[in-house]
Motif scaffolding. Structure first.
Motif, PDB file in Angstrom:
ATOM      1  N   GLN A 138       0.632  -0.458  -0.258  1.00  0.00           N
ATOM      2  CA  GLN A 138       0.296  -0.073   0.384  1.00  0.00           C
ATOM      3  C   GLN A 138       0.088   1.133   0.265  1.00  0.00           C
ATOM      4  OE1 GLN A 138      -3.513  -0.017  -0.469  1.00  0.00           O
ATOM      5  NE2 GLN A 138      -3.126  -2.203  -0.969  1.00  0.00           N
ATOM      6  N   TYR A 139       1.929   1.218   0.816  1.00  0.00           N
ATOM      7  CA  TYR A 139       3.244   2.406   0.212  1.00  0.00           C
ATOM      8  C   TYR A 139       3.378   2.459  -1.097  1.00  0.00           C
ATOM      9  CZ  TYR A 139       6.877   5.581   1.739  1.00  0.00           C
ATOM     10  OH  TYR A 139       7.652   6.594   1.687  1.00  0.00           O
ATOM     11  N   ALA A 176      -7.364   6.002   0.149  1.00  0.00           N
ATOM     12  CA  ALA A 176      -7.830   6.280  -0.753  1.00  0.00           C
ATOM     13  C   ALA A 176      -7.027   6.019  -2.444  1.00  0.00           C
ATOM     14  CB  ALA A 176      -7.677   7.674  -1.434  1.00  0.00           C
ATOM     15  N   ASN A 177      -5.820   5.128  -1.805  1.00  0.00           N
ATOM     16  CA  ASN A 177      -5.621   3.932  -2.870  1.00  0.00           C
ATOM     17  C   ASN A 177      -6.897   3.376  -3.307  1.00  0.00           C
ATOM     18  OD1 ASN A 177      -2.624   4.286  -1.550  1.00  0.00           O
ATOM     19  ND2 ASN A 177      -2.416   2.978  -0.903  1.00  0.00           N
ATOM     20  N   GLY A 178      -7.253   2.860  -3.184  1.00  0.00           N
ATOM     21  CA  GLY A 178      -8.688   1.845  -4.038  1.00  0.00           C
ATOM     22  C   GLY A 178      -8.679   2.624  -5.470  1.00  0.00           C
ATOM     23  N   GLU A 179      -9.344   3.739  -4.879  1.00  0.00           N
ATOM     24  CA  GLU A 179     -10.453   4.844  -4.948  1.00  0.00           C
ATOM     25  C   GLU A 179      -9.425   5.851  -6.786  1.00  0.00           C
ATOM     26  OE1 GLU A 179     -13.336   7.605  -7.424  1.00  0.00           O
ATOM     27  OE2 GLU A 179     -12.945   5.958  -6.065  1.00  0.00           O
ATOM     28  N   ASN A 180      -8.269   6.090  -6.382  1.00  0.00           N
ATOM     29  CA  ASN A 180      -6.849   6.281  -7.300  1.00  0.00           C
ATOM     30  C   ASN A 180      -6.912   5.448  -7.895  1.00  0.00           C
ATOM     31  OD1 ASN A 180      -7.595   9.129  -5.452  1.00  0.00           O
ATOM     32  ND2 ASN A 180      -5.618   8.672  -4.610  1.00  0.00           N
ATOM     33  N   ARG A 181      -6.440   4.084  -7.494  1.00  0.00           N
ATOM     34  CA  ARG A 181      -6.244   3.258  -8.989  1.00  0.00           C
ATOM     35  C   ARG A 181      -7.206   2.598  -9.717  1.00  0.00           C
ATOM     36  NH1 ARG A 181      -3.786  -2.513  -7.491  1.00  0.00           N
ATOM     37  NH2 ARG A 181      -4.755  -1.827  -5.511  1.00  0.00           N
ATOM     38  N   ARG A 182      -8.328   3.296  -9.402  1.00  0.00           N
ATOM     39  CA  ARG A 182      -9.179   2.492 -10.273  1.00  0.00           C
ATOM     40  C   ARG A 182      -9.331   4.252 -11.481  1.00  0.00           C
ATOM     41  NH1 ARG A 182     -13.771   4.987 -11.440  1.00  0.00           N
ATOM     42  NH2 ARG A 182     -13.816   6.413  -9.486  1.00  0.00           N
ATOM     43  N   ILE A 183      -9.388   5.111 -10.740  1.00  0.00           N
ATOM     44  CA  ILE A 183      -9.195   6.655 -11.925  1.00  0.00           C
ATOM     45  C   ILE A 183      -8.362   6.426 -12.673  1.00  0.00           C
ATOM     46  CG2 ILE A 183      -8.448   9.261 -11.549  1.00  0.00           C
ATOM     47  CD1 ILE A 183     -10.370   9.337  -8.809  1.00  0.00           C
ATOM     48  N   ALA A 184      -7.099   5.782 -12.264  1.00  0.00           N
ATOM     49  CA  ALA A 184      -5.818   5.719 -12.747  1.00  0.00           C
ATOM     50  C   ALA A 184      -6.147   4.511 -14.011  1.00  0.00           C
ATOM     51  CB  ALA A 184      -4.299   5.347 -12.477  1.00  0.00           C
ATOM     52  N   GLN A 185      -6.357   3.654 -13.700  1.00  0.00           N
ATOM     53  CA  GLN A 185      -6.900   2.669 -14.855  1.00  0.00           C
ATOM     54  C   GLN A 185      -7.341   3.412 -15.842  1.00  0.00           C
ATOM     55  OE1 GLN A 185      -8.030  -0.643 -11.937  1.00  0.00           O
ATOM     56  NE2 GLN A 185      -5.457  -1.680 -12.677  1.00  0.00           N
ATOM     57  N   GLN A 186      -8.540   4.005 -15.833  1.00  0.00           N
ATOM     58  CA  GLN A 186      -9.466   4.476 -16.779  1.00  0.00           C
ATOM     59  C   GLN A 186      -8.716   5.221 -17.072  1.00  0.00           C
ATOM     60  OE1 GLN A 186     -12.288   6.510 -14.343  1.00  0.00           O
ATOM     61  NE2 GLN A 186     -13.914   4.238 -14.487  1.00  0.00           N
ATOM     62  N   TRP A 187      -7.814   6.565 -16.347  1.00  0.00           N
ATOM     63  CA  TRP A 187      -6.933   7.402 -17.888  1.00  0.00           C
ATOM     64  C   TRP A 187      -6.601   5.966 -18.668  1.00  0.00           C
ATOM     65  CZ3 TRP A 187      -2.510   8.600 -18.805  1.00  0.00           C
ATOM     66  CH2 TRP A 187      -1.958   9.227 -19.653  1.00  0.00           C
ATOM     67  N   TRP A 188      -5.532   5.194 -17.869  1.00  0.00           N
ATOM     68  CA  TRP A 188      -4.330   4.652 -19.015  1.00  0.00           C
ATOM     69  C   TRP A 188      -5.217   3.994 -20.414  1.00  0.00           C
ATOM     70  CZ3 TRP A 188       0.536   4.131 -20.331  1.00  0.00           C
ATOM     71  CH2 TRP A 188       0.675   3.036 -20.894  1.00  0.00           C
ATOM     72  N   GLU A 189      -6.497   3.093 -19.669  1.00  0.00           N
ATOM     73  CA  GLU A 189      -7.212   2.657 -21.241  1.00  0.00           C
ATOM     74  C   GLU A 189      -7.704   3.441 -21.390  1.00  0.00           C
ATOM     75  OE1 GLU A 189     -10.357   0.891 -18.618  1.00  0.00           O
ATOM     76  OE2 GLU A 189      -9.618  -0.704 -17.743  1.00  0.00           O
ATOM     77  N   ARG A 190      -7.750   4.499 -21.962  1.00  0.00           N
ATOM     78  CA  ARG A 190      -8.446   5.852 -22.360  1.00  0.00           C
ATOM     79  C   ARG A 190      -7.615   6.005 -23.294  1.00  0.00           C
ATOM     80  NH1 ARG A 190     -11.879   8.393 -18.740  1.00  0.00           N
ATOM     81  NH2 ARG A 190     -10.756   9.547 -18.009  1.00  0.00           N
ATOM     82  N   TYR A 191      -5.933   6.845 -22.904  1.00  0.00           N
ATOM     83  CA  TYR A 191      -5.026   7.598 -23.082  1.00  0.00           C
ATOM     84  C   TYR A 191      -3.688   6.362 -23.506  1.00  0.00           C
ATOM     85  CZ  TYR A 191      -7.694  11.267 -22.254  1.00  0.00           C
ATOM     86  OH  TYR A 191      -8.520  12.469 -22.349  1.00  0.00           O
TER      87      TYR A 191
END
Length: 198
Positions: A138-139, A176-191
């Motif tokens: 998690q760190y 906030a890691n869980g939500e932040n990981r989801r946001i980052a993965q969505q960005w990666w899938e889009r771009y």
């Protein structure tokens, strides 16, 4: 218009080359070629201010690093290219000793050296950071996400994504890691395909 198309083609080719070089660097990193960090020489230690060290970190305070060093204590051993430098710093994200402090004695704050350097490196660090998104530490995940937010603000990235970078509502908070990981993965899938790094 022809120049714009040629410029876009050159940028895509450069991005592709960076992606390939990043994957090669990641392979070398995984093979253990990053090497140990270089401790400061004796003459550097005498010129450096004394820094307090903390022995352990309770699990409840995961965002707090353990021993504190100076930012100039940690340098890549064989820095040759931005991709190799990025691979080195990605390999140090889980190291809780890899921090410095800022803010003075009244308000000391941790400076996460690896994450900050990856943010400065920018585009070459992006695919390596996304490769670490599945870490269970998690760190490390907290710092991967923070570094991603910084690195995706690189103009070489935002030029190709129409100005879009990873935007996290809360950083440097393991809860906030869980939500932040989801946001980052969505960005990666889009771009990711626009960056030609997949």
């Amino acid at each position: 218009m022809l120049n714009d198309q040629k410029g876009n083609r050159v940028m895509r080719q450069q991005a592709k080359t960076i992606g390939i070089a990043s994957l090669c660097s990641l392979t070398l990193l995984l093979a253990g070629c990053a090497g140990p960090s270089r401790p400061p020489a004796d003459n550097e230690r005498s010129a450096a201010p004394a820094v307090n060290q903390v022995a352990t970190v309770p699990s409840a305070q995961i965002a707090q690093p353990s021993p504190v060093g100076r930012a100039d204590d940690w340098a890549p051993p064989l820095q040759v290219s931005p991709e190799e430098e990025a691979a080195y710093y990605v390999s140090r994200l889980a190291d809780r000793r890899f921090v410095s402090q800022y803010g003075g004695p009244d308000n000391p704050r941790p400076w996460y050296i690896a994450a900050e350097r990856l943010g400065e490196i920018g585009m070459p660090a992006v695919p390596l950071l996304f490769a670490r998104l599945n870490t269970e530490d998690q760190y490390e995940l907290m710092l991967v996400l923070y570094a991603l937010q910084l690195a995706t603000q690189d103009p070489l990235v935002t030029f190709q994504t129409g100005g879009e970078a990873v935007q996290l509502p809360t950083v440097l908070d393991p809860s906030a890691n869980g939500e932040n990981r989801r946001i980052a993965q969505q960005w990666w899938e889009r771009y990711a395909t626009q960056l030609e790094l997949r």
